[in-house]
Design an enzyme around this catalytic site. Sequence first.
Site, short mmCIF file in Angstrom:
data_model
loop_
_atom_site.label_atom_id
_atom_site.label_comp_id
_atom_site.label_asym_id
_atom_site.label_seq_id
_atom_site.Cartn_x
_atom_site.Cartn_y
_atom_site.Cartn_z
N CYS A 1 0.82 -1.21 0.00
CA CYS A 1 0.00 0.00 0.00
C CYS A 1 0.86 1.26 0.00
O CYS A 1 0.44 2.30 -0.52
CB CYS A 1 -0.91 0.03 1.23
SG CYS A 1 -1.89 -1.45 1.49
N ASP B 1 -5.01 1.91 5.09
CA ASP B 1 -6.32 2.26 5.67
C ASP B 1 -6.33 3.51 6.55
O ASP B 1 -7.13 4.41 6.35
CB ASP B 1 -6.83 1.09 6.52
CG ASP B 1 -7.18 -0.12 5.68
OD1 ASP B 1 -6.79 -0.16 4.51
OD2 ASP B 1 -7.84 -1.03 6.20
N CYS C 1 -5.30 -2.31 -0.87
CA CYS C 1 -6.17 -3.47 -1.08
C CYS C 1 -7.32 -3.12 -2.03
O CYS C 1 -7.97 -2.09 -1.91
CB CYS C 1 -6.73 -3.96 0.24
SG CYS C 1 -5.43 -4.44 1.41
N GLU D 1 -8.86 -5.16 14.20
CA GLU D 1 -9.86 -5.64 13.25
C GLU D 1 -9.95 -7.16 13.27
O GLU D 1 -8.94 -7.84 13.42
CB GLU D 1 -9.52 -5.17 11.84
CG GLU D 1 -9.66 -3.68 11.66
CD GLU D 1 -9.27 -3.22 10.26
OE1 GLU D 1 -9.55 -2.06 9.95
OE2 GLU D 1 -8.70 -4.02 9.50
N SER E 1 -12.49 -5.25 9.43
CA SER E 1 -11.83 -4.73 8.25
C SER E 1 -12.88 -4.40 7.20
O SER E 1 -13.97 -4.99 7.17
CB SER E 1 -10.86 -5.77 7.70
OG SER E 1 -10.49 -5.47 6.38
#
Length: 611
Positions: A93, A167, A242, A500, A526
């Site tokens: 990421c 995230d 993702c 998560e 998640s």
Amino acid sequence: MLSTPKHRLGSRLAFSSRRSLSSSTPVRNVNGDAASAGSQKPVMNRYSRTITQPKTQGASQAMLYATEGVNSDDDFKKAMIGVASVWYEGNPCNRHLLALGQRVKKSITDAGMIGYQFGTVGVSDGISMGTSGMSYSLQSRDLIADQVETAAGGHWLDGLAVIPGCDKNMPGVLIALGRLNRPGLMVYGGTIKPGSCEGAPQLDVVSAFQSYGKYLQDGRTETAERERYNTVRHACPGPGACGGMYTANTMASAAEALGMTLPGDSSFPAEYKEKWDECDSVGPALRNLVEKNILPRDIMTRTAFENAMVLTMILGGSTNAVLHLIAIAHSVGIDLTIDDFQSVSDRVPFIADLKPSGKYVMEDVYKIGGIPVVLHYLLKNKLIDGNTLTVTGKTLGENLERWVHQHGELSMTSQDVIRPLEQPIKSTGHLRILKGNLAPGGAVAKITGKEGLEFTGKARTFDTEDAFVEAVEKGEMKKGEKTVVVLRYLGPKGGPGMPEMLKPTSLIIGAGLSLDVACLTDGRFSGGSHGFCIGHITPEAQVGGPIALVKDGDIIHVDAVKNIIELRVSEEELEKRRKGWKPHPLKVNQGTLYKYVKMVSDASRGCITDA
């Protein structure tokens, strides 16, 4: 044509009606003397002049002369722009964000400003998931915000380009921009390409999580192991966040709806030319923001947050959006609540066939025209407001009109990624705010309708994630038996950091138990989780919330239409259990997580740390 033409005047109306620092406070010329606020030449060094102009700050100037950006006295008249890359090369990421930042920095230099690149920490949810490392994930959101705020505040930067990938990165940098309230914009690192192997298309990291549950279901054979390994090996083919409508893509899309990114930002894949071209356009956009002193609080208004909530519901976005949008709103002085999400969910359908519950990924959204065509469709149907200001200096509606003029509108005949509003996957939103005697402070459910709209079953309690995984491995969850798995002591304080539960939900899905097992937790899920999932249960177990009082065999009922979460145990019995309950010792007693536990608010208030 757009249905609300008022947006064409919106940028001027919004800008003229706000209080501008440049018009309400005296400015200083390059010699440090007072200058007319109405002077024709725009003030570029509104903040940096604090250290670049006064003779008393000679040491500051001496050090700046030694930097790459300052080559002459005239450079002290330029805007100094921070370029914050949430860079970590051990995570797909974020591994490319240093390079994106360098491209952004060049565009800033080419636009006649000075760019100073710096880094912030980033924690990969996917890598830390299922381990104690996941406790650092949500905490990293506030750490990122603190780092960006500190770098900009300590060095008197005139503006910021923030470049997140994973995230918690997006809310982290947006919270910082909200707190600082200096000109700035966000450049999302972009989504990953889908992986594939042996004829299995559209693999992603959630496929890898689910592969272990399927391996168990398939009897742990040699063939099952080969399939599991190949899925893991090919799920993540390169850089980017993702690929489904998980938390990263949810928050990037929300940021675009908020107006804090350039058009198309959230749906340009990480490795596509358009992402790099976007970096080249940041310099001129930031120069315009600095010249006109357009600030994050002019952009992130109450109406802008309502637009972001609508888009999140439409797309089937992550439950984490509730936490993060509440926290971002707090940073700009707006009181957003969990009830606001329910209000939007009641009136907005779910129409995107995107992973985790659907079949498409963010790259497919890009192929049908990107998030701007989806927003344009919502604007045409009067679900969002086009009159909000954006980082282009124009309104959202003006940006969308220009986009569809160049790229065309969203087609409802040549694609099925986004369904027509009149043919939704679910007629109301998938995010439901549940309340009841098990969650008097609220809980957030992700119910797409595919797993049903209500669930009643016997509780099976687990105080650790590992204990649940062991139970699945032993085959203790049975098909045909309605079980409500209760994962607790995993909240903001108890987790700590509200980890998560993607590993548990992936095991449930992979093992073929999605219709037999519901999953409740005071932790989080998640964006990749799907099935019957209820998280953010407040108050959490660590502070004595009712979830701490649940016993194996208790009946739990969830109704995602009436928005009820009910523990079917008498109040007298609950009071008896409450008197016998003792708090668990904190899992940490020093360091950054201990500080987080001491400061963090509950999930229904966004887990903010500065209240």
